[in-house]
Scaffold this active site. Sequence first.
Site, PDB file in Angstrom:
ATOM      1  N   HIS A 158       0.703  -1.169   0.012  1.00  0.00           N
ATOM      2  CA  HIS A 158      -0.111   0.004  -0.133  1.00  0.00           C
ATOM      3  C   HIS A 158       0.847   1.191   0.028  1.00  0.00           C
ATOM      4  O   HIS A 158       0.287   2.276  -0.257  1.00  0.00           O
ATOM      5  CB  HIS A 158      -1.022   0.098   1.336  1.00  0.00           C
ATOM      6  CG  HIS A 158      -2.145  -1.096   0.995  1.00  0.00           C
ATOM      7  ND1 HIS A 158      -3.365  -0.830   0.804  1.00  0.00           N
ATOM      8  CD2 HIS A 158      -1.791  -2.417   1.167  1.00  0.00           C
ATOM      9  CE1 HIS A 158      -4.090  -1.897   0.774  1.00  0.00           C
ATOM     10  NE2 HIS A 158      -3.226  -2.669   0.891  1.00  0.00           N
ATOM     11  N   ASP A 366       3.592   9.604  -0.930  1.00  0.00           N
ATOM     12  CA  ASP A 366       2.456   8.787  -0.534  1.00  0.00           C
ATOM     13  C   ASP A 366       2.184   7.416  -1.552  1.00  0.00           C
ATOM     14  O   ASP A 366       2.160   7.898  -2.667  1.00  0.00           O
ATOM     15  CB  ASP A 366       1.086   9.791  -0.445  1.00  0.00           C
ATOM     16  CG  ASP A 366      -0.080   9.394   0.538  1.00  0.00           C
ATOM     17  OD1 ASP A 366      -0.082   8.164   0.858  1.00  0.00           O
ATOM     18  OD2 ASP A 366      -0.552  10.002   1.053  1.00  0.00           O
TER      19      ASP A 366
HETATM   20  P1  ADQ Z   1      -3.009   6.065   4.575  1.00  0.00           P
HETATM   21  O1  ADQ Z   1      -1.559   6.371   4.699  1.00  0.00           O
HETATM   22  O2  ADQ Z   1      -3.839   5.945   5.654  1.00  0.00           O
HETATM   23  O3  ADQ Z   1      -3.258   4.877   3.794  1.00  0.00           O
HETATM   24  P2  ADQ Z   1      -4.950   7.369   2.455  1.00  0.00           P
HETATM   25  O4  ADQ Z   1      -4.871   6.783   1.325  1.00  0.00           O
HETATM   26  O5  ADQ Z   1      -4.951   9.136   2.427  1.00  0.00           O
HETATM   27  O6  ADQ Z   1      -3.660   7.406   3.633  1.00  0.00           O
HETATM   28  O7  ADQ Z   1      -6.441   6.852   3.502  1.00  0.00           O
HETATM   29  C1  ADQ Z   1      -6.576   7.370   4.581  1.00  0.00           C
HETATM   30  C2  ADQ Z   1      -8.206   7.201   4.817  1.00  0.00           C
HETATM   31  O8  ADQ Z   1      -8.422   7.417   6.071  1.00  0.00           O
HETATM   32  C3  ADQ Z   1      -9.032   8.008   3.798  1.00  0.00           C
HETATM   33  O9  ADQ Z   1     -10.178   6.929   3.359  1.00  0.00           O
HETATM   34  C4  ADQ Z   1      -9.498   9.127   4.785  1.00  0.00           C
HETATM   35  O10 ADQ Z   1     -11.022   9.405   4.670  1.00  0.00           O
HETATM   36  C5  ADQ Z   1      -9.646   8.449   6.160  1.00  0.00           C
HETATM   37  N1  ADQ Z   1      -9.419   9.580   6.996  1.00  0.00           N
HETATM   38  C6  ADQ Z   1      -8.315  10.214   7.169  1.00  0.00           C
HETATM   39  N2  ADQ Z   1      -8.283  11.397   8.103  1.00  0.00           N
HETATM   40  C7  ADQ Z   1      -9.679  11.056   8.710  1.00  0.00           C
HETATM   41  C8  ADQ Z   1     -10.423  11.625   9.611  1.00  0.00           C
HETATM   42  N3  ADQ Z   1     -10.041  12.889  10.508  1.00  0.00           N
HETATM   43  N4  ADQ Z   1     -11.775  11.089  10.017  1.00  0.00           N
HETATM   44  C9  ADQ Z   1     -11.974  10.169   9.354  1.00  0.00           C
HETATM   45  N5  ADQ Z   1     -11.444   9.414   8.217  1.00  0.00           N
HETATM   46  C10 ADQ Z   1     -10.209   9.911   8.007  1.00  0.00           C
HETATM   47  C11 ADQ Z   1      -2.161   4.011   3.330  1.00  0.00           C
HETATM   48  C12 ADQ Z   1      -1.102   4.383   2.287  1.00  0.00           C
HETATM   49  C13 ADQ Z   1      -1.723   5.194   1.259  1.00  0.00           C
HETATM   50  C14 ADQ Z   1      -2.741   4.547   0.408  1.00  0.00           C
HETATM   51  C15 ADQ Z   1      -3.649   3.602   1.536  1.00  0.00           C
HETATM   52  C16 ADQ Z   1      -4.553   2.609   0.606  1.00  0.00           C
HETATM   53  O11 ADQ Z   1      -0.203   5.434   3.058  1.00  0.00           O
HETATM   54  O12 ADQ Z   1      -0.756   5.695   0.340  1.00  0.00           O
HETATM   55  O13 ADQ Z   1      -3.593   5.320  -0.529  1.00  0.00           O
HETATM   56  O14 ADQ Z   1      -2.953   3.083   2.154  1.00  0.00           O
HETATM   57  O15 ADQ Z   1      -3.713   1.728  -0.105  1.00  0.00           O
END
Ligand code: ADQ
Length: 469
Positions: A158, A366
Amino acid sequence: MSRLVVISNRVPLPDKSGTAPAGGLAVALQAALEERGGVWMGWSGKTTTSRERAGFHIHEHGKITYALVDLSRKDLDEYYAGFANRVLWPLCHYRLDLTEYARKDMAGYFRVNRLFAHHLAPLIKPDDMIWVHDYHLIPLASELRQMGLKNRIGFFLHIPWPPADVLFTLPVHETIMRGLASHDVIGFQTSHDVENFAGCLRREGIGREIGKGLFEAYGHAFRAEVFPISIDTAAFAHVAQNAQRHAMVQRMQKSLGDRDLIIGVDRLDYSKGITNRIEAFEHFITNNPGSQGKVTFLQITPKSRSEVPEYEEMQRTVAELAGRVNGAISAVDWVPIRYVNRSIGRNVLAGLYRMARVGLVTPLRDGMNLVAKEYVAAQRSEDPGVLILSRFAGAARELDGALLVNPYDIEAVSNAIARALSMPLEARRERWNQMMPHLLEHDVSRWCEDFLKVLAAEPGGSTGADQAA
Ligand code: ADQ
């Protein structure tokens, strides 16, 4: 159709009513498991206090068996907080300055992976397909192979994969590469990650590409391909359309008045570039005095990994920075930055994205970044907002209607904010229309199907050389 066995560090266990937790990935994998039947295994989220190792719990829900392992405090400290989050996470995000190579953490990481393999192996049937998720579990497949399992095993990373010069600072990089090479299919988020991985194989003569996307290393042939992860686009867009009914969304709208909203949503993590982003906003607002009192920047950032010291410290740094900027620029009736330090429900989040004229998604590095995709999916087709996206997020490779920025370049991000806020409707619609159809077609179900299709199809297997060499 073969059964599916999914292994991830955390398992989204359905609640008592059988409903899976919200979140695109959980929903998509749950659907794939329901269709084929299978097992989802991972850490239970519990620590055992007894000196005896690891309770193992089985829960049955429909056609899915959830197999959950408790871990000891020591296991968690070494495997999760130690090697996974203080070595592999910073390393894969190009932060060599933050890696801590402690021998005991490395040993703990491999020990817990072996433990998972020992619990998992008896649950596996000969024609099951196994799908391992993420950097916590890189050596799991090689443990299973050593136990004699011949099943198809896939792995999805991921997060980004680093170039050879970065990876090779890791004392156990060879074991990690061998672990990856034990799979039949390795999925990466972008072609840059595949190129970096191929470079790591080539550099030390570990392996080579023998066909398009087909590699050979340690006597084993496997595929390494790009599978950009996504969201449940149509469902998220639907939630956003209905979010206006939510009381909290209405309160936010009221408190915003006719100001423009800029939104940032990230877990608290140094890879997300939150401090650079606040500095860019500060630069924008001090250099565009006409915008003072007319723009609000809402940064929503729940704490994460507080057991890792870097995250504790970051918590303070971000809060202090937001406080300093607010102290310097606020007026009695206007606060430029609203910094919210908690998790927000999906409905409200979707409504806030939809309200925001600008989605500010500027990670320093990311794997993909799902927030960028959620922001686009939540927009009104007739009056969409503008996505400002870091070129170092995997999502930048797909979302070509975004304003792409270098998040380290504070002035460039500040200029992009000014450009986004003044962008005419026609240009905003054009940009949004470049992205939304792609996201509707390439949603998380499609991602899941594409990966499983390749995992089911490719023969891979031994190339005759000594696998244990
Ligand atoms: P993350 O580093 O967690 O994931 P991201 O892909 O942006 O990053 O996903 C975060 C998720 O958490 C999103 O669905 C977002 O809506 C949710 N989220 C964030 N802040 C929030 C809040 N305050 N309240 C509720 N929900 C919140 C890791 C990798 C990424 C990759 C994903 C999936 O680091 O690069 O995209 O896995 O593979």
